[in-house]
Motif scaffolding. Sequence first.
Motif, PDB file in Angstrom:
ATOM      1  N   GLN A  36       0.816  -1.214   0.000  1.00 18.52           N
ATOM      2  CA  GLN A  36       0.000   0.000   0.000  1.00 18.52           C
ATOM      3  C   GLN A  36       0.852   1.267   0.000  1.00 18.52           C
ATOM      4  O   GLN A  36       0.336   2.363   0.225  1.00 18.52           O
ATOM      5  CB  GLN A  36      -0.908  -0.004   1.241  1.00 18.52           C
ATOM      6  CG  GLN A  36      -1.762  -1.250   1.381  1.00 18.52           C
ATOM      7  CD  GLN A  36      -2.592  -1.518   0.142  1.00 18.52           C
ATOM      8  OE1 GLN A  36      -3.199  -0.600  -0.414  1.00 18.52           O
ATOM      9  NE2 GLN A  36      -2.611  -2.771  -0.307  1.00 18.52           N
TER      10      GLN A  36
ATOM     11  N   GLY B 197      -0.178   4.488  -2.295  1.00 19.09           N
ATOM     12  CA  GLY B 197      -1.239   5.346  -1.783  1.00 19.09           C
ATOM     13  C   GLY B 197      -0.776   6.210  -0.632  1.00 19.09           C
ATOM     14  O   GLY B 197      -1.147   7.395  -0.529  1.00 19.09           O
ATOM     15  N   LYS B 198       0.051   5.645   0.233  1.00 20.64           N
ATOM     16  CA  LYS B 198       0.559   6.414   1.372  1.00 20.64           C
ATOM     17  C   LYS B 198       1.488   7.528   0.921  1.00 20.64           C
ATOM     18  O   LYS B 198       1.472   8.637   1.476  1.00 20.64           O
ATOM     19  CB  LYS B 198       1.283   5.479   2.339  1.00 20.64           C
ATOM     20  CG  LYS B 198       0.377   4.441   2.990  1.00 20.64           C
ATOM     21  CD  LYS B 198       1.174   3.458   3.824  1.00 20.64           C
ATOM     22  CE  LYS B 198       0.271   2.373   4.417  1.00 20.64           C
ATOM     23  NZ  LYS B 198       1.048   1.370   5.177  1.00 20.64           N
TER      24      LYS B 198
ATOM     25  N   ALA C 190      -0.519  10.429  -0.578  1.00 23.88           N
ATOM     26  CA  ALA C 190      -1.403  11.141   0.355  1.00 23.88           C
ATOM     27  C   ALA C 190      -0.777  12.456   0.811  1.00 23.88           C
ATOM     28  O   ALA C 190       0.445  12.594   0.887  1.00 23.88           O
ATOM     29  CB  ALA C 190      -1.714  10.250   1.554  1.00 23.88           C
TER      30      ALA C 190
ATOM     31  N   TYR D  64       4.113   2.083 -11.380  1.00 26.14           N
ATOM     32  CA  TYR D  64       3.945   2.195  -9.935  1.00 26.14           C
ATOM     33  C   TYR D  64       5.262   2.363  -9.206  1.00 26.14           C
ATOM     34  O   TYR D  64       5.413   3.241  -8.348  1.00 26.14           O
ATOM     35  CB  TYR D  64       3.232   0.943  -9.396  1.00 26.14           C
ATOM     36  CG  TYR D  64       1.853   0.712  -9.954  1.00 26.14           C
ATOM     37  CD1 TYR D  64       0.860   1.686  -9.854  1.00 26.14           C
ATOM     38  CD2 TYR D  64       1.524  -0.486 -10.587  1.00 26.14           C
ATOM     39  CE1 TYR D  64      -0.408   1.488 -10.373  1.00 26.14           C
ATOM     40  CE2 TYR D  64       0.259  -0.705 -11.100  1.00 26.14           C
ATOM     41  CZ  TYR D  64      -0.711   0.279 -10.987  1.00 26.14           C
ATOM     42  OH  TYR D  64      -1.961   0.069 -11.489  1.00 26.14           O
TER      43      TYR D  64
ATOM     44  N   ARG E   5      -5.612   4.098 -11.163  1.00 25.79           N
ATOM     45  CA  ARG E   5      -5.178   3.970  -9.775  1.00 25.79           C
ATOM     46  C   ARG E   5      -4.686   5.304  -9.222  1.00 25.79           C
ATOM     47  O   ARG E   5      -4.938   5.630  -8.054  1.00 25.79           O
ATOM     48  CB  ARG E   5      -4.079   2.911  -9.656  1.00 25.79           C
ATOM     49  CG  ARG E   5      -3.649   2.661  -8.212  1.00 25.79           C
ATOM     50  CD  ARG E   5      -2.721   1.464  -8.106  1.00 25.79           C
ATOM     51  NE  ARG E   5      -2.189   1.328  -6.759  1.00 25.79           N
ATOM     52  CZ  ARG E   5      -1.307   0.400  -6.392  1.00 25.79           C
ATOM     53  NH1 ARG E   5      -0.877  -0.487  -7.286  1.00 25.79           N
ATOM     54  NH2 ARG E   5      -0.852   0.352  -5.148  1.00 25.79           N
TER      55      ARG E   5
ATOM     56  N   ALA F 232      -7.735   7.253  -8.325  1.00 23.80           N
ATOM     57  CA  ALA F 232      -8.424   6.744  -7.133  1.00 23.80           C
ATOM     58  C   ALA F 232      -7.618   6.968  -5.857  1.00 23.80           C
ATOM     59  O   ALA F 232      -8.183   7.373  -4.825  1.00 23.80           O
ATOM     60  CB  ALA F 232      -8.710   5.251  -7.312  1.00 23.80           C
ATOM     61  N   GLU F 233      -6.304   6.725  -5.900  1.00 27.74           N
ATOM     62  CA  GLU F 233      -5.505   6.795  -4.682  1.00 27.74           C
ATOM     63  C   GLU F 233      -4.854   8.161  -4.467  1.00 27.74           C
ATOM     64  O   GLU F 233      -4.657   8.576  -3.319  1.00 27.74           O
ATOM     65  CB  GLU F 233      -4.418   5.720  -4.710  1.00 27.74           C
ATOM     66  CG  GLU F 233      -4.970   4.296  -4.700  1.00 27.74           C
ATOM     67  CD  GLU F 233      -3.879   3.258  -4.542  1.00 27.74           C
ATOM     68  OE1 GLU F 233      -2.765   3.614  -4.080  1.00 27.74           O
ATOM     69  OE2 GLU F 233      -4.136   2.092  -4.875  1.00 27.74           O
ATOM     70  N   GLY F 234      -4.489   8.838  -5.557  1.00 22.27           N
ATOM     71  CA  GLY F 234      -3.796  10.107  -5.416  1.00 22.27           C
ATOM     72  C   GLY F 234      -4.701  11.309  -5.416  1.00 22.27           C
ATOM     73  O   GLY F 234      -4.307  12.378  -4.964  1.00 22.27           O
ATOM     74  N   ARG F 235      -5.908  11.157  -5.947  1.00 20.17           N
ATOM     75  CA  ARG F 235      -6.844  12.278  -6.070  1.00 20.17           C
ATOM     76  C   ARG F 235      -6.140  13.537  -6.582  1.00 20.17           C
ATOM     77  O   ARG F 235      -6.081  14.572  -5.909  1.00 20.17           O
ATOM     78  CB  ARG F 235      -7.533  12.565  -4.730  1.00 20.17           C
ATOM     79  CG  ARG F 235      -8.386  11.407  -4.244  1.00 20.17           C
ATOM     80  CD  ARG F 235      -9.223  11.770  -3.044  1.00 20.17           C
ATOM     81  NE  ARG F 235     -10.089  10.682  -2.676  1.00 20.17           N
ATOM     82  CZ  ARG F 235     -11.267  10.413  -3.230  1.00 20.17           C
ATOM     83  NH1 ARG F 235     -11.712  11.191  -4.210  1.00 20.17           N
ATOM     84  NH2 ARG F 235     -12.013   9.395  -2.831  1.00 20.17           N
TER      85      ARG F 235
END
Length: 397
Positions: free
Chosen positions: A6, A9-10, A13, A58, A85, A88-91
């Motif tokens: 994960q 995504g972290k 953020a 990635y 992705r 969805a994860e980085g917005r």
Amino acid sequence: MRIDPQALGKLLAERRIAAVTGTNGKTTTTHLLAAAVRAGTPDGQRQVVTNADGANLYHGVASALAEAPQAGIAVLETDERIVPRIIAEGRPEVLVLLNFSRDQMDRNHEIKSLGRGWRVALEAAGADGPVVVANACDPLTTWAAGTARTVVWIDTGAGWTQDAALCPNCGAVLRHTSVPLAPGSLDRGHWDCPECPLTQPVADYTVHGDEVTEADGTTWTLDLQVPGRFNRANAACALAAARLMGIEPEVALRGMQTVTSPAGRYAVATFGAASGRPVKARLMLSKNPAGWAESLPLAATDPVVLAIDAIAADGKDVSWLWDVDYEQLAGRRVICTGPRALDLAVRLTYGGVGHEVVPDLSAAIARAGELAGEDVVVDVLSTYTPFQKLRKLGGLA
């Protein structure tokens, strides 16, 4: 990411993110946008992180972000298939969608599936999704961006239509026409589907020559150190994205002027210095017919070196060579090199272009130096894999 699946995504953020994707131009556009945002951000070198070497999957994105945990802004070159992705994860605040071309088929089977992935991800993001900066001249990009909450459309003036024959919405044959502009200026292409509502959007920014004009008539002059019409189109997309990130246009343009050779593109490298016969060569990346159509007019030297390979990163099917206008090289000395040099040689033979075949890259550069003489910079056009090898041979990577 092996330790923590994960991690991506972290790492994404708590940052402001601008992502850039597309078949052609994403590395240069990312460099231009990163330079623009750094120019307008206090302590920009520290506060803005980007994957400048072009590692855009990635692991490459995660590696770049992990090296700059303090950076609050990320400008990310993003491979086409990881865009959903990242959304969805980085917005991301801003997502730049440049174009689609056929060399994606070896890696992704059908380029419409990539566009569908973008479209679905933007629809799922809804009001929390990015503002999209999209190339209005590319039908599949236009369709993919159609579900975004807000789109800023760029008329790049792109003239390549061979990868845009069918409507991505209904499958009908698209209609491509020319729209006359002011007297004495070039006509602009326009596309439209005769069977459904999909049509080329009205542009918010229009590229014409070295200028970019907004819908209200405001005009900005591009003063770039990277050559070519296509890079002016890339810069227009970067300008629009930078403004969405809060950068004043004058500041953004000043930042973009500092970009000279993004990830080795257009850099002049010296080969063979150890042998006592150094050769200077300017490296240009051309991955597919659309890229070759733009790059060939920039290759002004005699001789010129053309390097071809056909593994997945280049596109395994070299039949695309027959869609490129190599006839424009007739009368010049051409050196074919790389693992698929003979395929190119066949194409040049049918095109009436005289050439030599020197499969080894180093030997081809040396031969070009013999023909050119001392202190002459030789232009080298290459697909992706030979380009990376040439960067290493020339000390650029």
